[in-house]
Write an enzyme that holds these catalytic residues in place. Structure first.
Site, PDB file in Angstrom:
ATOM      1  N   ARG A 269      16.948 -10.376  -6.352  1.00  0.00           N
ATOM      2  CA  ARG A 269      18.178  -9.694  -5.947  1.00  0.00           C
ATOM      3  C   ARG A 269      18.265  -8.338  -6.630  1.00  0.00           C
ATOM      4  O   ARG A 269      18.209  -8.248  -7.851  1.00  0.00           O
ATOM      5  CB  ARG A 269      19.408 -10.534  -6.297  1.00  0.00           C
ATOM      6  CG  ARG A 269      19.425 -11.883  -5.588  1.00  0.00           C
ATOM      7  CD  ARG A 269      20.697 -12.661  -5.841  1.00  0.00           C
ATOM      8  NE  ARG A 269      20.625 -13.986  -5.225  1.00  0.00           N
ATOM      9  CZ  ARG A 269      21.582 -14.900  -5.290  1.00  0.00           C
ATOM     10  NH1 ARG A 269      22.687 -14.637  -5.955  1.00  0.00           N
ATOM     11  NH2 ARG A 269      21.429 -16.073  -4.699  1.00  0.00           N
ATOM     12  N   ARG A 284      22.111 -12.270 -15.673  1.00  0.00           N
ATOM     13  CA  ARG A 284      22.031 -11.588 -14.377  1.00  0.00           C
ATOM     14  C   ARG A 284      20.725 -10.792 -14.320  1.00  0.00           C
ATOM     15  O   ARG A 284      20.637  -9.703 -14.866  1.00  0.00           O
ATOM     16  CB  ARG A 284      23.242 -10.681 -14.179  1.00  0.00           C
ATOM     17  CG  ARG A 284      23.540 -10.361 -12.722  1.00  0.00           C
ATOM     18  CD  ARG A 284      24.866  -9.643 -12.596  1.00  0.00           C
ATOM     19  NE  ARG A 284      26.000 -10.487 -12.901  1.00  0.00           N
ATOM     20  CZ  ARG A 284      26.626 -11.238 -12.008  1.00  0.00           C
ATOM     21  NH1 ARG A 284      26.217 -11.241 -10.755  1.00  0.00           N
ATOM     22  NH2 ARG A 284      27.655 -11.983 -12.346  1.00  0.00           N
ATOM     23  N   GLU A 356      29.441 -19.103 -14.116  1.00  0.00           N
ATOM     24  CA  GLU A 356      28.896 -19.746 -12.918  1.00  0.00           C
ATOM     25  C   GLU A 356      27.437 -20.160 -13.103  1.00  0.00           C
ATOM     26  O   GLU A 356      26.615 -19.388 -13.590  1.00  0.00           O
ATOM     27  CB  GLU A 356      28.993 -18.797 -11.721  1.00  0.00           C
ATOM     28  CG  GLU A 356      28.423 -19.376 -10.431  1.00  0.00           C
ATOM     29  CD  GLU A 356      28.178 -18.330  -9.363  1.00  0.00           C
ATOM     30  OE1 GLU A 356      27.358 -18.597  -8.460  1.00  0.00           O
ATOM     31  OE2 GLU A 356      28.779 -17.240  -9.438  1.00  0.00           O
ATOM     32  N   SER A 359      26.839 -22.621  -7.000  1.00  0.00           N
ATOM     33  CA  SER A 359      27.827 -22.348  -5.960  1.00  0.00           C
ATOM     34  C   SER A 359      27.452 -23.194  -4.754  1.00  0.00           C
ATOM     35  O   SER A 359      26.328 -23.107  -4.256  1.00  0.00           O
ATOM     36  CB  SER A 359      27.834 -20.858  -5.608  1.00  0.00           C
ATOM     37  OG  SER A 359      28.912 -20.545  -4.751  1.00  0.00           O
ATOM     38  N   ARG A 397      20.010 -19.883 -15.945  1.00  0.00           N
ATOM     39  CA  ARG A 397      21.324 -20.083 -16.555  1.00  0.00           C
ATOM     40  C   ARG A 397      21.415 -21.454 -17.218  1.00  0.00           C
ATOM     41  O   ARG A 397      22.128 -21.622 -18.217  1.00  0.00           O
ATOM     42  CB  ARG A 397      22.422 -19.889 -15.515  1.00  0.00           C
ATOM     43  CG  ARG A 397      22.525 -18.442 -15.054  1.00  0.00           C
ATOM     44  CD  ARG A 397      23.807 -18.145 -14.317  1.00  0.00           C
ATOM     45  NE  ARG A 397      23.860 -16.735 -13.934  1.00  0.00           N
ATOM     46  CZ  ARG A 397      24.929 -16.123 -13.464  1.00  0.00           C
ATOM     47  NH1 ARG A 397      26.058 -16.799 -13.306  1.00  0.00           N
ATOM     48  NH2 ARG A 397      24.891 -14.842 -13.145  1.00  0.00           N
TER      49      ARG A 397
END
Length: 431
Positions: A269, A284, A356, A359, A397
């Site tokens: 990403r 991130r 987070e 999701s 994560r």
């Protein structure tokens, strides 16, 4: 993609539901949509009139020829009608293409029970599991804990730039163990079929799951030597893309549903967060690993499947002994293709907050309509399936959370019991 008939039947209702996602409603050029619809209706009416006139003339020509009369004028009119019908068909194709482009930029409609809100401040906590640990020393963050274990950001930046990491030794082994553990839980306990899918996909595949056209600038593009820009390919931002599209352009038998797929893959990403946020560490990154869950289900089962999928992600966190909470995302914080979403947020001691880690979303028929994925319903008719996706979990994560939550005063890491078999029985991870 939204159903065009819904917009035609209840445009105001659709706009109201879109307004709940973000204020003001920026998604649809209403004036252009209405103009296209008006011209489409006019064209279709004119086409039907022309076809009726051609049929009438064809009968008249037959009758005239049967009587030995001259039908040349009638035949000339039929020829002119044929030219007009061709022009109408070409214009109708152009209108439909423009309408399709408008629809491709519309997000999914939120379900009625999704909390209203403009951003993450409107999200609603559903439940918590576990109690954050009370440390008798000042806990370190995962960067300070990870560097002695082989977490190397300097080499990652040297090789690829910022927001890349290089793992070696114990921390690389922990990363691999986490991915294998997650795959085993999802396949052996929750009934998912393990898959290995391409990391490079074509444009239409990304259109199918909704990453294109809206998020093109967030993707990593691939251009092979000698190719032109016309041969669009992209690195996947999640294996949801390839797993969900594995049933594109298919008519499934109802007995095949539900289809439950999982895969471990790297994800790429380019939109790795705004400047100044999460620039330290692995939270991130431009490249990260994830174990993805995808379900293709009967429409009547999708909401139940979403609740089950959240439980499948929760099971990983519970087995890793990581405190977390489940949050229902509000209308303004949901993803483009989602009708309803739950986030799982894991506790990070160094940040003293939940972040987070998964999701899970029900996309209903939004992706299926783009992919043209249907099933034969009980009446024998083709009906769009519903698709769901969720992280089970984000590996990097999870590594961060394990390091921070299970750290000891000397910097070593106590390995959760469920993870020990994947590390050869190792109970403590140390430099």
């Amino acid at each position: 993609m939204l159903d065009i008939t819904l917009l035609r039947r209840d445009l105001d209702g659709v706009l109201q539901r879109l307004q709940a996602r973000k204020t003001p409603q920026p998604f649809l050029d209403v004036t252009r949509f209405q103009a296209l619809e008006a011209e489409r209706k006019q064209l279709q009416t004119a086409t039907e009139d022309l076809q009726a006139r051609r049929n009438s003339l064809s009968k008249a020509i037959g009758m005239a020829k049967g009587k030995g009369e001259d039908a040349s004028a009638l035949m000339a009119e039929v020829g002119g009608i044929g030219d007009a019908l061709k022009a109408s068909a070409e214009r109708l194709d152009a209108l439909q293409a423009e309408m399709h482009e408008l629809l491709m930029h519309l997000p999914n409609l939120p379900q009625a029970d999704v909390p209203l809100g403009a951003d993450e401040a409107g999200n609603v906590e559903v439940r918590r599991w576990g109690t954050p640990r009370a440390f008798d020393f000042t806990p370190k963050d995962h960067v300070d804990l990870g560097e002695p274990l082989g977490l190397d950001f300097e080499t990652g930046a040297k090789l690829s730039g910022s927001r890349f990491s290089f793992l070696r030794g114990p921390v690389a082994r922990l990363h691999r163990a986490l991915a294998q553990f997650m795959l085993d839980v999802q396949t052996l306990e929750h009934g998912y079929t393990e898959c290995y899918s391409p990391y490079i996909v074509n444009r239409e595949v990304l259109e199918g799951t909704g990453q294109l056209p809206k998020f093109k600038e967030d993707m990593f593009w691939v251009l092979r030597g000698g190719d032109t820009a016309a041969s669009e390919q992209y690195l996947i931002s999640t294996s949801e893309i390839s797993l969900t599209n594995s049933v594109r352009e298919q008519v499934l038998d109802a007995s095949q549903l539900p289809i439950k797929l999982t895969a471990h893959s790297p994800c790429f990403r380019s939109e790795a967060g705004s400047a100044g946020r999460d620039t330290r560490g692995m939270i991130r990154q431009h490249q990260f690993d994830k174990v993805e869950m995808v379900q293709i289900v009967h429409p009547e089962q999708s909401n139940a499947a979403l609740e089950a999928m959240v439980g499948h992600a929760e099971a990983i966190l519970q087995k890793l002994e990581l405190p977390y909470r489940v949050v229902a995302l509000c209308t303004g914080d949901m993803g483009f293709g989602a009708a309803k979403t739950y986030d799982l947020e894991v506790w990070l001691p160094a940040q003293n907050t939940y972040r987070e880690i998964s999701s899970c979303s029900n996309c209903e028929a939004f992706q299926a309509r783009r992919m043209q994925t249907r099933f034969k319903n009980a009446q024998g008719k083709n009906e769009l399936v519903h698709t769901l996706n969720g992280s089970g979990l984000a590996v990097g994560r999870a590594l961060v959370a394990v390091l921070e939550n299970h750290q000891q005063a000397d910097g070593s890491i106590t390995v959760p019991v469920a993870l020990q078999p994947y590390l050869g029985g190792l109970k403590v991870l140390k430099a």
